[in-house]
Design a protein around this motif. Sequence first.
Motif, PDB file in Angstrom:
ATOM      1  N   THR A   9      31.326  43.994  35.027  1.00  0.00           N
ATOM      2  CA  THR A   9      32.021  45.172  34.525  1.00  0.00           C
ATOM      3  C   THR A   9      33.429  45.245  35.085  1.00  0.00           C
ATOM      4  N   ALA A  10      33.569  44.892  36.356  1.00  0.00           N
ATOM      5  CA  ALA A  10      34.889  44.964  36.981  1.00  0.00           C
ATOM      6  C   ALA A  10      35.891  44.097  36.224  1.00  0.00           C
ATOM      7  N   VAL A  11      35.479  42.882  35.896  1.00  0.00           N
ATOM      8  CA  VAL A  11      36.416  41.975  35.218  1.00  0.00           C
ATOM      9  C   VAL A  11      36.579  42.369  33.752  1.00  0.00           C
ATOM     10  N   PHE A  12      35.455  42.642  33.093  1.00  0.00           N
ATOM     11  CA  PHE A  12      35.510  42.998  31.675  1.00  0.00           C
ATOM     12  C   PHE A  12      36.449  44.194  31.452  1.00  0.00           C
ATOM     13  N   ALA A  13      36.225  45.267  32.202  1.00  0.00           N
ATOM     14  CA  ALA A  13      37.011  46.474  31.949  1.00  0.00           C
ATOM     15  C   ALA A  13      38.476  46.259  32.298  1.00  0.00           C
ATOM     16  N   ALA A  14      38.725  45.428  33.312  1.00  0.00           N
ATOM     17  CA  ALA A  14      40.123  45.154  33.666  1.00  0.00           C
ATOM     18  C   ALA A  14      40.832  44.445  32.522  1.00  0.00           C
ATOM     19  N   THR A  15      40.147  43.516  31.856  1.00  0.00           N
ATOM     20  CA  THR A  15      40.805  42.828  30.743  1.00  0.00           C
ATOM     21  C   THR A  15      41.145  43.805  29.626  1.00  0.00           C
ATOM     22  N   VAL A  16      40.261  44.762  29.402  1.00  0.00           N
ATOM     23  CA  VAL A  16      40.525  45.725  28.324  1.00  0.00           C
ATOM     24  C   VAL A  16      41.701  46.631  28.701  1.00  0.00           C
ATOM     25  N   GLY A  17      41.777  46.945  29.997  1.00  0.00           N
ATOM     26  CA  GLY A  17      42.855  47.822  30.445  1.00  0.00           C
ATOM     27  C   GLY A  17      44.230  47.197  30.287  1.00  0.00           C
ATOM     28  N   LEU A  18      44.286  45.859  30.150  1.00  0.00           N
ATOM     29  CA  LEU A  18      45.567  45.162  30.101  1.00  0.00           C
ATOM     30  C   LEU A  18      46.451  45.621  28.969  1.00  0.00           C
ATOM     31  N   ILE A  19      45.857  46.074  27.898  1.00  0.00           N
ATOM     32  CA  ILE A  19      46.614  46.152  26.651  1.00  0.00           C
ATOM     33  C   ILE A  19      46.563  47.532  25.996  1.00  0.00           C
ATOM     34  N   GLN A  20      45.773  48.460  26.560  1.00  0.00           N
ATOM     35  CA  GLN A  20      45.615  49.750  25.900  1.00  0.00           C
ATOM     36  C   GLN A  20      46.948  50.497  25.803  1.00  0.00           C
ATOM     37  N   ASP A  58      47.182  53.787  25.210  1.00  0.00           N
ATOM     38  CA  ASP A  58      47.018  55.183  25.603  1.00  0.00           C
ATOM     39  C   ASP A  58      46.915  55.245  27.124  1.00  0.00           C
ATOM     40  N   ILE A  59      47.759  56.066  27.748  1.00  0.00           N
ATOM     41  CA  ILE A  59      47.825  56.087  29.211  1.00  0.00           C
ATOM     42  C   ILE A  59      46.477  56.459  29.813  1.00  0.00           C
ATOM     43  N   LYS A  60      45.749  57.393  29.165  1.00  0.00           N
ATOM     44  CA  LYS A  60      44.464  57.793  29.727  1.00  0.00           C
ATOM     45  C   LYS A  60      43.408  56.719  29.542  1.00  0.00           C
ATOM     46  N   ARG A  61      43.518  55.963  28.456  1.00  0.00           N
ATOM     47  CA  ARG A  61      42.533  54.902  28.230  1.00  0.00           C
ATOM     48  C   ARG A  61      42.707  53.773  29.234  1.00  0.00           C
ATOM     49  N   VAL A  62      43.953  53.476  29.585  1.00  0.00           N
ATOM     50  CA  VAL A  62      44.172  52.472  30.626  1.00  0.00           C
ATOM     51  C   VAL A  62      43.441  52.910  31.884  1.00  0.00           C
ATOM     52  N   LEU A  63      43.641  54.173  32.246  1.00  0.00           N
ATOM     53  CA  LEU A  63      43.013  54.679  33.459  1.00  0.00           C
ATOM     54  C   LEU A  63      41.494  54.726  33.322  1.00  0.00           C
ATOM     55  N   ALA A  64      41.008  55.017  32.116  1.00  0.00           N
ATOM     56  CA  ALA A  64      39.565  55.066  31.916  1.00  0.00           C
ATOM     57  C   ALA A  64      38.944  53.694  32.134  1.00  0.00           C
ATOM     58  N   TYR A  65      39.543  52.666  31.510  1.00  0.00           N
ATOM     59  CA  TYR A  65      38.991  51.324  31.711  1.00  0.00           C
ATOM     60  C   TYR A  65      39.148  50.899  33.158  1.00  0.00           C
ATOM     61  N   SER A  66      40.220  51.355  33.758  1.00  0.00           N
ATOM     62  CA  SER A  66      40.407  51.058  35.164  1.00  0.00           C
ATOM     63  C   SER A  66      39.281  51.686  35.986  1.00  0.00           C
ATOM     64  N   THR A  67      38.877  52.883  35.625  1.00  0.00           N
ATOM     65  CA  THR A  67      37.773  53.528  36.345  1.00  0.00           C
ATOM     66  C   THR A  67      36.492  52.730  36.181  1.00  0.00           C
ATOM     67  N   VAL A  68      36.212  52.318  34.934  1.00  0.00           N
ATOM     68  CA  VAL A  68      35.024  51.502  34.701  1.00  0.00           C
ATOM     69  C   VAL A  68      35.069  50.269  35.596  1.00  0.00           C
ATOM     70  N   SER A  69      36.247  49.658  35.649  1.00  0.00           N
ATOM     71  CA  SER A  69      36.412  48.443  36.433  1.00  0.00           C
ATOM     72  C   SER A  69      36.225  48.702  37.935  1.00  0.00           C
ATOM     73  N   GLN A  70      36.830  49.776  38.428  1.00  0.00           N
ATOM     74  CA  GLN A  70      36.709  50.077  39.855  1.00  0.00           C
ATOM     75  C   GLN A  70      35.275  50.451  40.224  1.00  0.00           C
ATOM     76  N   LEU A  71      34.574  51.135  39.309  1.00  0.00           N
ATOM     77  CA  LEU A  71      33.162  51.424  39.570  1.00  0.00           C
ATOM     78  C   LEU A  71      32.387  50.118  39.681  1.00  0.00           C
ATOM     79  N   GLY A  72      32.812  49.139  38.898  1.00  0.00           N
ATOM     80  CA  GLY A  72      32.214  47.813  39.006  1.00  0.00           C
ATOM     81  C   GLY A  72      32.387  47.245  40.410  1.00  0.00           C
ATOM     82  N   TYR A  73      33.579  47.427  40.991  1.00  0.00           N
ATOM     83  CA  TYR A  73      33.787  46.968  42.374  1.00  0.00           C
ATOM     84  C   TYR A  73      32.809  47.650  43.322  1.00  0.00           C
TER      85      TYR A  73
END
Lengths: 501, 623
Positions: B285-296, B298-313
């Motif tokens: 999840t950490a890697v997957f969500a980070a890849t999605v965050g690369l390109i979003q 919407d500022i909140k969506r970047v942060l949302a995927y980042s949250t998913v990714s950090q929860l993965g950590y």
Amino acid sequence: MIGLVSLVVFLPAAGALALAFVPRRAEGVQRWGALGAALLAFVASLALWFGFDGATADYQFEEIVGWMPTFGISYHVGVDGISILLVLLTTFLSPIALGSAWRAIEERTKEFVIAMLVLETGMLGVFVSLDLFLFFVFWEAMLVPMYFIIGVWGGAQRIYAAIKFVLYTMVGSALMLVAILALYYQHGASTGTFTFDVPTIARWVMPPGTAQMLMFLAFALAFAIKVPLFPFHTWLPDAHVEAPTAGSVILAGVLLKMGTYGFLRFCLPLFPDASVSAAGLVFALAIVGIVYGAWVSTVQPDLKKLVAYSSVSHLGFVMLGLFTFTPQGLAGGVIQMINHGLSTGALFLMVGMIYERRHTRLIDDFGGLWQVIPAFSALFLIVSLSSLGLPGLNGFVGEFLILVGAFQVSGWLAAIATTGIIFAAVYLLWMYQRVVFGEVRHEANRGLVDLTPREWAVLVPVLVFIVWIGVYPTTFTGKTQASIDALIAQVQSKASVALAR
Amino acid sequence: MSTSVWLIPAFPLAGALLNMVFGRFTGHRAHWIAVPAVGASFVTACTVFARVARGETFTGPLFSWIVAGDFEAPATVHVDALSAVMLLAVTGVGFLIHLYSAGYMHGDPGFARYFAYLNLFLFSMTMLVLAGNFLVLYVFWEAVGLCSYLLIGFWYTRKSASDAGKKAFIVNRVGDFGFGLGVMWLWTALGTLEYREVFASVGNLAPPTATAIALLLFMGACGKSAQLPLHTWLPDAMEGPTPVSALIHAATMVTAGVYMVARSHALFERSGTALEVVAWVGVATAVFAATVGLIQPDIKRVLAYSTVSQLGYMFAAVGLGAYAAGIFHLVTHAFFKALLFLGAGSVIHGMQGEQDLRKMGGLAPRMMTTTITMTIGGIGLAGVPWITAGFFSKEEILSAALGGRRYVILALLLLGAALTTFYTFRLLFLAFFTDPRMSREVARHVHESPAVMTVPLVALAVLTLVTGWVVGIPSDKGTTVFARFLAPVFPVHEGHHGGALLLVLSFLVVGIGIAAAVSLYKLGPVRADAVSQPRTPLHALLLNAWYFDKLYDRVIVRPLYALSVFSAQAIDLGVIDGIVNGLGRAVVAWAGAFRHLQTGYIVNYALTMLAGAVVIVGFLLAR
């Protein structure tokens, strides 16, 4: 001196009798008189509740009066930890149902309130009867007022629905009557005592075999139709949709419980071997009902139909719990009967309230209600959440206990049933979203009036118990525990005695 | 201690009830109830924390909740070092976000409703942390989900918002399906749900049973904490007001899964397999969500995927057995991610609701406080060495992977870190430092937010800066103050700390990430349409978050819907009612025939008895 149980049972009928002499023009007197009689019955039933000792499984407040001694028929009533809850549920919901009909029923008010009161006596009689003959009399008697409530004050298709309701039920009760007579003769032939007395017959260990199974099936069919257990449920959506709100509330709140109560009171203790061997079949029908009812509910365009099918799903849970023969499953099943009465009763009340305003029940005709009637919407949310089993509200306690019970039988059984709680969230939240959220799409909805004081008065008592059971169910489970334990012990010992032979 | 413990949830509950019942009267003054309620809760949590720091713990049943046969579930609370840390983070961050909300939500017609929900959430979340057995945990696990549902759909007239709320609830229910079964299994196997008794007797579980139970519970965690494959609700949850995203969908509720796994570590350890699954789901999840965050865009969506990714950590950490590290990252993440969301909220507020990074740029001079604090938050998220707490907590996780010789996991987490750095700086550049890309009209009105909003930003920025230095520096033996505080709950592992090698690696990945972001976005003007354009299939894949939503729609939602329609129409109306109506007509015809013969009034009984007798005789003859 008349006993307390009889007082509770016949107060509504006495009220009905008194109202029969009141001129039909005096609608106010009819309404208030009926409400008064129902409330009196409720107060009397509170005396039962507080006088009831939850520590023992014995029947309490028993009354036995010889009726037709030659046939072993007596007027034998009493309550135990299971029926006391259902008696209270009945006396609690009846005044609420009458209150909900205050404005909705404008024609033949007199006949309506009389029918409602007679119905209440019939239902109470079913729950307190400890004599098979007496039970059957109440069971059948109750059909008549319900038939009229649907057939006279119902919607466009009311005649079809009323006949379907009666025919379905009659098919079941016909076989049950045969089984009652067979049981009477078998018991008499075996013990020398010809009696319809339930506790007496329940003490007798019936030999296992085809006869027991056939009698079980005859009783079970009658009850399964009432529950309704899949696939005997198709009378329910029609009856609900056509019945007036008060009828739906009583139908869902109390009438369906007669089926599950019948299984508990008669099938399990009288036919223990058959019950144990039929458990697999019941499980299958119950979990199909849970899942199938939820699916069908999801796609209903009509609010009442949606709630009606959700009952099929919820009652599937109850049946699942009862046939686990575990303390958790049975306690959950009993508490879920009450929960369903409250939650589904409240859902029907609220659907009725917007129906009175808009004369439509189609989900598509609503939308954006929160903007117009926020208080209604907020309460509707609480009731929906209670129905989908949100922890902290009543539905969760029952479902969780049932599932714990089911898990002890089989993890897979519990797993399949648990999918039902996912689907419950789907159909209820989707419905809620379409009715309450979004923008107001129909001009007619802009002028809606929020809850009136009468409607608050009808809903708040139900909500109090929705929260109460969710937070502190011990008040209610405490009364049932002993009876449930005794019932399980009875089933197990009888089944094993029979097997040992 | 017992009284003060109960006050922590009681304050916000009282606040919620007041604003619910009297919302009409409190109206735009609702925050005068809600904010102090959480403040009082925070102060109480501090006193409880102080007592726990002195070594006290507390377990107490409130009342007997559900009893049925030998099943007994009292409402128990349990306070130890872990709950104390969680309480402090929840009420502290919660208080700042309540304060911020008073400014952000100012003038909203649903102001009182908003604060009622937010208080209700804080009540539920503190109870979740205080729960002393699995059933109470389950109750508040769903209760926080309810608050999440209500707040995501807060602006209920927007269909996208009510859709997102519904989706969050249902996806979480799918997770809770597993969680509930896990709880049932646990009770069936051990006869108790009390934490202390369960963890003391996990040895009685056969390892396969422990694996099954742990994985079922983890399914709930995947739902709540938005891990693969149940992550799809969290990005949509951004439909809620931004402070809600900060509080519920970044700092607190979504970390409940991590908390649960850490809390139940004895159970997960009983089954090595389960921990392994937790670690790998976290890493994936950490890697997957980070890849999605690369390109979003919407500022909140970047942060949302980042949250998913950090929860993965965090899950990777607890899966590796580094529970204290996971919880430490949970806390630091609560600070810097709440900061980033609130900062984003400040940006959105300053730009009249604009969330699209493509239409931002050049905000730095106009919003200095927001720019500086958000940059600090970004540095924390990226884990730039030494500056912020985010570095120290991420370092703990990486060091656990290194110390456990889990090199593949380490490599993937480092890859994720590089991606994280890139999308973080991309966000900062696009919002604050590149040339402005908004319309002249919007540009004229860009303004810094009021103090009620910037004060929480500054407070969170300070926390982000100092927490690491205060409690996160490893000692000679490789343990931190934070880990030693949690020692009563999680045994301390001494000795293996990454040291110089890890530091070099951290510099490397952060350097690569920043360099990439600089080369793509900072050098030269950025064309708005170039920011998030699906130029290649890879872009499209990332922009659509690997098509999970489409897949679920095709494979689950639509088939189930079709099945439901089929059940309702073909089976119910067609088959069952077809038979019933057919029988009904036959019975009516039959009864009609009999009516000519019989005119008595007991027709009903006679008929029904006859019918029954016929069936019984039929049965007997057929035998």
